[in-house]
Design a protein around this motif. Structure first.
Motif, PDB file in Angstrom:
ATOM      1  N   ARG A 205      25.573  60.868 -84.349  1.00 28.12           N
ATOM      2  CA  ARG A 205      24.892  60.128 -85.412  1.00 28.12           C
ATOM      3  C   ARG A 205      25.787  58.990 -85.900  1.00 28.12           C
ATOM      4  O   ARG A 205      26.977  58.985 -85.657  1.00 28.12           O
ATOM      5  CB  ARG A 205      24.557  61.068 -86.570  1.00 28.12           C
ATOM      6  CG  ARG A 205      23.610  62.200 -86.214  1.00 28.12           C
ATOM      7  CD  ARG A 205      23.619  63.258 -87.305  1.00 28.12           C
ATOM      8  NE  ARG A 205      24.940  63.861 -87.441  1.00 28.12           N
ATOM      9  CZ  ARG A 205      25.344  64.590 -88.474  1.00 28.12           C
ATOM     10  NH1 ARG A 205      24.509  64.800 -89.494  1.00 28.12           N
ATOM     11  NH2 ARG A 205      26.568  65.094 -88.520  1.00 28.12           N
ATOM     12  N   GLY A 206      25.185  58.033 -86.585  1.00 30.99           N
ATOM     13  CA  GLY A 206      25.981  56.969 -87.202  1.00 30.99           C
ATOM     14  C   GLY A 206      26.149  55.728 -86.358  1.00 30.99           C
ATOM     15  O   GLY A 206      26.586  54.691 -86.857  1.00 30.99           O
ATOM     16  N   ILE A 207      25.849  55.822 -85.055  1.00 32.40           N
ATOM     17  CA  ILE A 207      25.952  54.644 -84.185  1.00 32.40           C
ATOM     18  C   ILE A 207      24.635  54.447 -83.437  1.00 32.40           C
ATOM     19  O   ILE A 207      23.820  55.364 -83.336  1.00 32.40           O
ATOM     20  CB  ILE A 207      27.117  54.761 -83.172  1.00 32.40           C
ATOM     21  CG1 ILE A 207      26.927  55.982 -82.256  1.00 32.40           C
ATOM     22  CG2 ILE A 207      28.448  54.791 -83.876  1.00 32.40           C
ATOM     23  CD1 ILE A 207      27.867  55.999 -81.066  1.00 32.40           C
ATOM     24  N   GLY A 208      24.457  53.243 -82.912  1.00 33.10           N
ATOM     25  CA  GLY A 208      23.248  52.923 -82.164  1.00 33.10           C
ATOM     26  C   GLY A 208      23.583  52.265 -80.837  1.00 33.10           C
ATOM     27  O   GLY A 208      24.719  52.347 -80.343  1.00 33.10           O
ATOM     28  N   TRP A 209      22.589  51.569 -80.278  1.00 30.01           N
ATOM     29  CA  TRP A 209      22.721  50.972 -78.947  1.00 30.01           C
ATOM     30  C   TRP A 209      23.921  50.016 -78.866  1.00 30.01           C
ATOM     31  O   TRP A 209      24.702  50.071 -77.916  1.00 30.01           O
ATOM     32  CB  TRP A 209      21.432  50.228 -78.604  1.00 30.01           C
ATOM     33  CG  TRP A 209      21.364  49.802 -77.170  1.00 30.01           C
ATOM     34  CD1 TRP A 209      20.802  50.480 -76.133  1.00 30.01           C
ATOM     35  CD2 TRP A 209      21.885  48.586 -76.608  1.00 30.01           C
ATOM     36  NE1 TRP A 209      20.947  49.776 -74.954  1.00 30.01           N
ATOM     37  CE2 TRP A 209      21.612  48.611 -75.221  1.00 30.01           C
ATOM     38  CE3 TRP A 209      22.567  47.487 -77.134  1.00 30.01           C
ATOM     39  CZ2 TRP A 209      21.990  47.577 -74.361  1.00 30.01           C
ATOM     40  CZ3 TRP A 209      22.957  46.463 -76.274  1.00 30.01           C
ATOM     41  CH2 TRP A 209      22.669  46.505 -74.907  1.00 30.01           C
ATOM     42  N   LYS A 210      24.069  49.163 -79.875  1.00 34.85           N
ATOM     43  CA  LYS A 210      25.126  48.153 -79.838  1.00 34.85           C
ATOM     44  C   LYS A 210      26.521  48.768 -79.900  1.00 34.85           C
ATOM     45  O   LYS A 210      27.446  48.291 -79.239  1.00 34.85           O
ATOM     46  CB  LYS A 210      24.941  47.143 -80.978  1.00 34.85           C
ATOM     47  CG  LYS A 210      23.751  46.220 -80.780  1.00 34.85           C
ATOM     48  CD  LYS A 210      23.642  45.207 -81.901  1.00 34.85           C
ATOM     49  CE  LYS A 210      22.463  44.262 -81.684  1.00 34.85           C
ATOM     50  NZ  LYS A 210      22.321  43.288 -82.798  1.00 34.85           N
ATOM     51  N   SER A 211      26.673  49.812 -80.692  1.00 29.66           N
ATOM     52  CA  SER A 211      27.984  50.462 -80.786  1.00 29.66           C
ATOM     53  C   SER A 211      28.371  51.100 -79.459  1.00 29.66           C
ATOM     54  O   SER A 211      29.525  51.018 -79.024  1.00 29.66           O
ATOM     55  CB  SER A 211      27.980  51.525 -81.890  1.00 29.66           C
ATOM     56  OG  SER A 211      27.853  50.922 -83.166  1.00 29.66           O
ATOM     57  N   ILE A 212      27.399  51.735 -78.794  1.00 31.52           N
ATOM     58  CA  ILE A 212      27.691  52.332 -77.489  1.00 31.52           C
ATOM     59  C   ILE A 212      28.034  51.241 -76.482  1.00 31.52           C
ATOM     60  O   ILE A 212      28.956  51.393 -75.669  1.00 31.52           O
ATOM     61  CB  ILE A 212      26.505  53.196 -77.012  1.00 31.52           C
ATOM     62  CG1 ILE A 212      26.333  54.401 -77.939  1.00 31.52           C
ATOM     63  CG2 ILE A 212      26.710  53.652 -75.566  1.00 31.52           C
ATOM     64  CD1 ILE A 212      25.153  55.290 -77.616  1.00 31.52           C
ATOM     65  N   ALA A 213      27.310  50.112 -76.548  1.00 29.43           N
ATOM     66  CA  ALA A 213      27.621  48.987 -75.654  1.00 29.43           C
ATOM     67  C   ALA A 213      29.055  48.507 -75.875  1.00 29.43           C
ATOM     68  O   ALA A 213      29.784  48.210 -74.915  1.00 29.43           O
ATOM     69  CB  ALA A 213      26.638  47.843 -75.900  1.00 29.43           C
ATOM     70  N   ARG A 214      29.458  48.440 -77.136  1.00 29.29           N
ATOM     71  CA  ARG A 214      30.823  48.005 -77.471  1.00 29.29           C
ATOM     72  C   ARG A 214      31.852  48.968 -76.885  1.00 29.29           C
ATOM     73  O   ARG A 214      32.860  48.551 -76.300  1.00 29.29           O
ATOM     74  CB  ARG A 214      30.957  47.924 -78.996  1.00 29.29           C
ATOM     75  CG  ARG A 214      32.365  47.684 -79.514  1.00 29.29           C
ATOM     76  CD  ARG A 214      32.869  46.327 -79.174  1.00 29.29           C
ATOM     77  NE  ARG A 214      34.170  46.070 -79.769  1.00 29.29           N
ATOM     78  CZ  ARG A 214      35.113  45.331 -79.204  1.00 29.29           C
ATOM     79  NH1 ARG A 214      34.902  44.758 -78.017  1.00 29.29           N
ATOM     80  NH2 ARG A 214      36.256  45.137 -79.819  1.00 29.29           N
ATOM     81  N   LEU A 215      31.609  50.266 -77.024  1.00 24.66           N
ATOM     82  CA  LEU A 215      32.557  51.259 -76.522  1.00 24.66           C
ATOM     83  C   LEU A 215      32.623  51.235 -74.990  1.00 24.66           C
ATOM     84  O   LEU A 215      33.704  51.398 -74.411  1.00 24.66           O
ATOM     85  CB  LEU A 215      32.170  52.655 -77.020  1.00 24.66           C
ATOM     86  CG  LEU A 215      32.285  52.863 -78.534  1.00 24.66           C
ATOM     87  CD1 LEU A 215      31.729  54.220 -78.934  1.00 24.66           C
ATOM     88  CD2 LEU A 215      33.736  52.718 -78.997  1.00 24.66           C
ATOM     89  N   LEU A 216      31.503  50.999 -74.347  1.00 27.63           N
ATOM     90  CA  LEU A 216      31.490  50.897 -72.882  1.00 27.63           C
ATOM     91  C   LEU A 216      32.218  49.643 -72.406  1.00 27.63           C
ATOM     92  O   LEU A 216      32.853  49.644 -71.352  1.00 27.63           O
ATOM     93  CB  LEU A 216      30.048  50.900 -72.363  1.00 27.63           C
ATOM     94  CG  LEU A 216      29.343  52.261 -72.362  1.00 27.63           C
ATOM     95  CD1 LEU A 216      27.852  52.093 -72.135  1.00 27.63           C
ATOM     96  CD2 LEU A 216      29.940  53.179 -71.293  1.00 27.63           C
ATOM     97  N   ASP A 217      32.123  48.578 -73.192  1.00 28.41           N
ATOM     98  CA  ASP A 217      32.862  47.349 -72.851  1.00 28.41           C
ATOM     99  C   ASP A 217      34.368  47.586 -72.911  1.00 28.41           C
ATOM    100  O   ASP A 217      35.126  47.119 -72.060  1.00 28.41           O
ATOM    101  CB  ASP A 217      32.492  46.216 -73.822  1.00 28.41           C
ATOM    102  CG  ASP A 217      31.154  45.572 -73.477  1.00 28.41           C
ATOM    103  OD1 ASP A 217      30.687  45.753 -72.329  1.00 28.41           O
ATOM    104  OD2 ASP A 217      30.592  44.884 -74.345  1.00 28.41           O
TER     105      ASP A 217
END
Length: 295
Positions: free
Chosen positions: A16-28
């Motif tokens: 919880r607490g994160i969305g699509w963009k946060s996951i994209a950032r972590l994958l980057d």
């Protein structure tokens, strides 16, 4: 904690607490997601730049071992998990701007790899004319091997799924919330049929209740799974038009069935035609558009 990037992505997707963009950032930052679980709270917060209350929930879930045990129970519930890293992930969907990182599915996941997918959307309150038009356009598509994608909503969506069942075709339903929350409730019987013999998917973990903003986001998946979207009937302001606009943004074709100008349920489709959507009178008008892809 996990052996593969796939498992780490699934765990991250449950936080919880994160969305699509946060996951994209972590994958980057780390495509393997290995380091994410070892970063300090301060380091992660600097990376994500999300509100502190959201970050606190996220950091708790990131290191919650109960999530790992819960994810393991999905197999017992016949829930398949398909990540963007998996071969089973649908090709058309992978190429949209914001593809879901993870899909949760019940039923025949092989349908995700079909090429001939067409989305069918429309009003929750179709007229007799609209229903009659569906019964003209859809059965030949179903018989020619097209998989029909829709949203399990009342009206046009539910009828599109039922036509596939009646004509021994194949269909995919995309839900707005998690698979444990069937919406609308009156489509529970249809959901169970599709989850057994067809396919039902969601981009949210099964325990997530549907929220208002999930519905327009769901529409990008309906259009993104398919080579084109057919709008049967739609009022001038409707979710079906949102799906059509997503399709255009994704570079997909939009088709519309024309209607009586005195009928409010046809205003949206007539407007789409005015704006350049292809007017269709039969299944041939759709199949002709894709003959070069599927011959």
């Amino acid at each position: 904690m996990y052996d593969t990037a796939r498992e780490r992505l699934i765990h991250l997707h449950h936080c919880r607490g994160i969305g699509w963009k946060s996951i994209a950032r972590l994958l980057d930052v780390d495509p393997s997601l290995t380091s994410i679980f070892h970063l300090s709270s301060h380091q992660l917060q600097r990376l994500l730049a999300i509100p502190e209350k959201h970050f606190a929930v996220f950091f708790h879930d990131l290191h919650c071992h109960k999530l790992k045990r819960m994810i393991k129970t999905y197999e017992e519930q016949n829930i398949h998990i398909v990540t963007i890293k998996d071969d089973e992930y649908p090709d058309w969907l992978k190429h949209i701007y914001d593809p879901p990182w993870v899909l949760y599915a019940k039923g025949n996941v092989q349908l995700l790899k079909r090429k001939k997918l067409i989305s069918v959307v429309g009003t929750r309150t179709p007229t007799r004319q609209g229903m009659a038009a569906m019964h003209i356009v859809l059965p030949p598509l179903i018989q020619h091997g097209w998989v029909i994608v829709s949203g399990l909503a009342k009206g046009v969506d539910a009828e599109a799924h039922r036509l596939c069942l009646r004509h021994n075709g194949e269909t995919i339903a995309v839900m707005a919330g998690g698979l444990r929350y069937i919406y609308p409730p009156e489509n529970e019987s249809l959901f169970r049929q599709l989850a057994t013999t067809q396919l039902v998917i969601s981009e949210y973990p099964p325990f997530v209740r549907p929220q208002t903003w999930h519905f327009p986001m769901r529409n990008r998946i309906i259009s993104g799974l398919s080579v084109g979207t057919v709008v049967v009937q739609a009022k001038e302001r409707s979710g079906s038009l949102i799906t059509a606009h997503f399709a255009l943004q994704q570079g997909r074709d939009v088709f519309a069935i024309p209607g009586d100008i005195t009928t409010k349920e046809a205003h949206g489709t007539n407007r789409l035609i005015q704006q350049g959507a292809k007017l269709i009178l039969s299944s041939d008008d759709i199949e002709e558009e894709f003959r070069h892809l599927f011959t």
